[in-house]
Design a protein around this motif. Structure first.
Motif, PDB file in Angstrom:
ATOM      1  N   PHE A  94       0.849  -1.189   0.000  1.00 32.06           N
ATOM      2  CA  PHE A  94       0.000   0.000   0.000  1.00 32.06           C
ATOM      3  C   PHE A  94       0.887   1.242   0.000  1.00 32.06           C
ATOM      4  O   PHE A  94       2.039   1.202   0.439  1.00 32.06           O
ATOM      5  CB  PHE A  94      -0.942   0.006   1.207  1.00 32.06           C
ATOM      6  N   PRO A  95       0.389   2.382  -0.493  1.00 34.18           N
ATOM      7  CA  PRO A  95       1.188   3.614  -0.534  1.00 34.18           C
ATOM      8  C   PRO A  95       1.173   4.339   0.809  1.00 34.18           C
ATOM      9  O   PRO A  95       0.186   4.276   1.549  1.00 34.18           O
ATOM     10  CB  PRO A  95       0.494   4.437  -1.623  1.00 34.18           C
ATOM     11  N   ILE A  96       2.268   5.036   1.099  1.00 34.93           N
ATOM     12  CA  ILE A  96       2.372   5.815   2.333  1.00 34.93           C
ATOM     13  C   ILE A  96       3.101   7.122   2.046  1.00 34.93           C
ATOM     14  O   ILE A  96       3.838   7.240   1.074  1.00 34.93           O
ATOM     15  CB  ILE A  96       3.124   5.047   3.443  1.00 34.93           C
ATOM     16  N   ASN A  97       2.877   8.111   2.889  1.00 34.30           N
ATOM     17  CA  ASN A  97       3.712   9.317   2.925  1.00 34.30           C
ATOM     18  C   ASN A  97       4.845   9.053   3.909  1.00 34.30           C
ATOM     19  O   ASN A  97       4.610   8.870   5.096  1.00 34.30           O
ATOM     20  CB  ASN A  97       2.908  10.533   3.381  1.00 34.30           C
ATOM     21  N   TYR A  98       6.084   9.008   3.405  1.00 35.62           N
ATOM     22  CA  TYR A  98       7.183   8.619   4.275  1.00 35.62           C
ATOM     23  C   TYR A  98       8.037   9.793   4.740  1.00 35.62           C
ATOM     24  O   TYR A  98       9.029   9.595   5.438  1.00 35.62           O
ATOM     25  CB  TYR A  98       8.072   7.584   3.580  1.00 35.62           C
ATOM     26  N   GLY A  99       7.685  11.023   4.360  1.00 39.40           N
ATOM     27  CA  GLY A  99       8.456  12.166   4.852  1.00 39.40           C
ATOM     28  C   GLY A  99       9.063  12.979   3.728  1.00 39.40           C
ATOM     29  O   GLY A  99       8.486  13.114   2.656  1.00 39.40           O
TER      30      GLY A  99
END
Length: 501
Positions: free
Chosen positions: A463-468
């Motif tokens: 799944f996609p994430i916002n990692y910074g």
């Protein structure tokens, strides 16, 4: 085989200031159908300003055509056929017609393509004295039909009305099969065999209509208005079958269907005024409304049981923006442009199945841009640009539907995903019309990537994430020159390196 721009990841094609959906190879065929005298200029825009709502890593090729085409019908037809594992064909037809104040340009393309690949590999596990042998084969047949019709009517010397009709149809049938054998290292005794077969059918259709109007108030000011509508439809069906021989017969599989639609309305108004010979101000507003009602179905089958579920995730996105830019040429050596864009976006996701849930978000921000060029001598050219932009997640990254690749692995979306903001700087030099050096640096906030984890002990979930924050630096050094009295041409990329932090 297409058009690219040095130092840019992508390229966008504009014709008379309007973005076209033609691919770079289709633009080549389109240009071949036009008389050279009808091309007024070709602009290479490496630093898109606030008026262009595209990524800073994208270059723009703007083809400006003259309106005074020779009257009559002209055209260009081409066909290609080549043989790899399968026979492939591409054909295109371009027709141009002009008479008095009316002109029409058309482009049609048909493609029949097929790919085939086969791989064999073995993975050894010395600590357990085991080996896995894998044999896989994939096939993909697809047909694409694409065309557009561009009409233009000069109502008088100051007013021009135009209409563009654009369509595409795509149909593909990818197939993949694999056999995995598990055995002891150094023996031919097979412990077990696993067969996997995946069959997909996908067809998409797109119809777009553009209406445009331009009025020139005088030699220094003009107003352009655009209105667009696009309908997109995608239908996909995929089936997976697995057969395992391990002390008995166990079969497994699933079928999933995806029905996706999108209706998009866009509009834009842009006012340009020439203050002095080298001073120009651009003021504009643009907005869009996107509605995507979609439905997905999934059925998982076992020997003794089955599981059926469906998913419906409707998504709406609305945005309005205002922008302005100022261009000035301070001297024969220095010129600059500065721009500012304000954008407000409203998004709403409505998950109806398997459970009721809504996601509502609002985003507002300012996006400045700056560009400076300096030409100290005739054969030396420097430029610097700074741009900012938001990138909103695609629908596939937001939809929480579980899309299976195998019965123990699937990908899903993340409706809480945030847009990414990018600050992009570029410093470049062009020397003696031969050597180009480009150094770029960017910072992306809330950068997006895909993440995989194990669920319930035996299922992989991606799944996609916002990692910074992501920081990247890229260096390009290119040589482009003619040799032996312009009979040979050299275009070489000596350095193309990048790193991320």
């Amino acid at each position: 085989q297409g058009i690219s721009m040095i130092g840019k990841k992508n390229i966008a094609i504009y014709i008379n200031g309007r973005k076209t959906t033609m691919s770079s190879s289709e633009v080549q065929n389109y240009l071949n159908s036009i008389s050279a005298s009808n091309v007024k200029s070709i602009e290479l825009i490496t630093n898109p300003g606030s008026q262009f709502d595209i990524s800073a890593k994208t270059g723009i090729l703007n083809i400006n055509l003259r309106k005074n085409e020779d009257e009559g019908l002209k055209g260009f037809a081409s066909a290609q056929m080549w043989q790899t594992h399968y026979n492939k064909q591409i054909a295109s037809l371009n027709l141009n017609y002009a008479k008095s104040n009316f002109s029409m340009r058309t482009a049609f393309t048909a493609r029949n393509l097929a790919d085939w690949s086969k791989s064999e590999d073995a993975i050894c596990f010395p600590l357990t004295n085991l080996v896995t042998e894998r044999n896989s084969m994939s096939k993909n047949r697809r047909q694409l039909y694409q065309g557009n019709v561009d009409l233009s009517v000069a109502m008088n010397k100051k007013q021009t009305f135009g209409a563009v009709l654009d369509f595409s149809l795509w149909d593909g049938t990818p197939r993949m099969s694999s056999i995995s054998r598990y055995k002891d290292l150094g023996t031919e005794n097979t412990d077990s065999i696993l067969w996997n077969n995946t069959k997909s059918n996908m067809n998409t259709g797109r119809l777009a209509i553009n209406l445009n109007y331009m009025i020139k108030f005088d030699s220094k000011s003009s107003l352009a208005i655009d209105a667009d509508y696009q309908h997109y439809r995608q239908r996909q069906r995929e089936s997976f079958e697995s057969y395992r021989d391990l002390d008995g017969d166990i079969s497994d599989g699933y079928t999933q269907r995806a029905l996706q639609d999108n209706d998009l309305l866009m509009s834009k108004a842009e006012y340009i005024v020439q203050l002095k010979k080298d001073q120009k101000i651009t003021l504009g507003v643009n907005g869009y409304s996107s509605i995507s009602p979609n439905k997905n179905e999934y059925e998982k089958q076992y020997v003794l049981s089955s599981l059926y579920s469906d998913n419906q995730f409707d998504y709406k996105e609305r945005s309005v923006a205002g922008y302005m830019s100022y261009e000035d040429k301070w001297s024969e050596r220095i010129s600059a442009s500065i721009g500012l864009r304000y954008e407000h976006t409203f998004v709403k996701g409505h998950l109806k199945y398997p459970q009721e849930e809504q996601f509502v978000k609002k985003y507002s921000d300012w996006y400045p841009s700056l560009s400076i060029t300096y030409i100290p001598v005739q054969q030396l050219y420097f430029w610097y640009s700074f741009t900012t932009q938001n990138t909103y997640p695609m629908y596939e990254y937001l939809n929480p539907y579980k899309k299976y690749q195998t019965t123990t692995s699937y990908s899903t979306g993340n409706p809480y995903l945030r847009p990414s903001s990018t600050y992009y700087q570029e410093l470049g030099s062009y020397i003696n019309n031969k050597y180009m050096i480009i150094l770029s640096y960017y910072i992306t906030k809330d950068a997006t990537t895909t993440f995989t984890q194990v669920e319930n002990g035996n299922t992989e979930v991606t799944f996609p994430i916002n990692y910074g924050r992501e920081t990247g630096v890229n260096l390009n050094v290119n040589v482009n020159q003619s040799l032996i009295k312009d009979r040979w041409f050299l275009n070489a990329l000596f350095i193309n390196t990048s790193f991320f932090i």
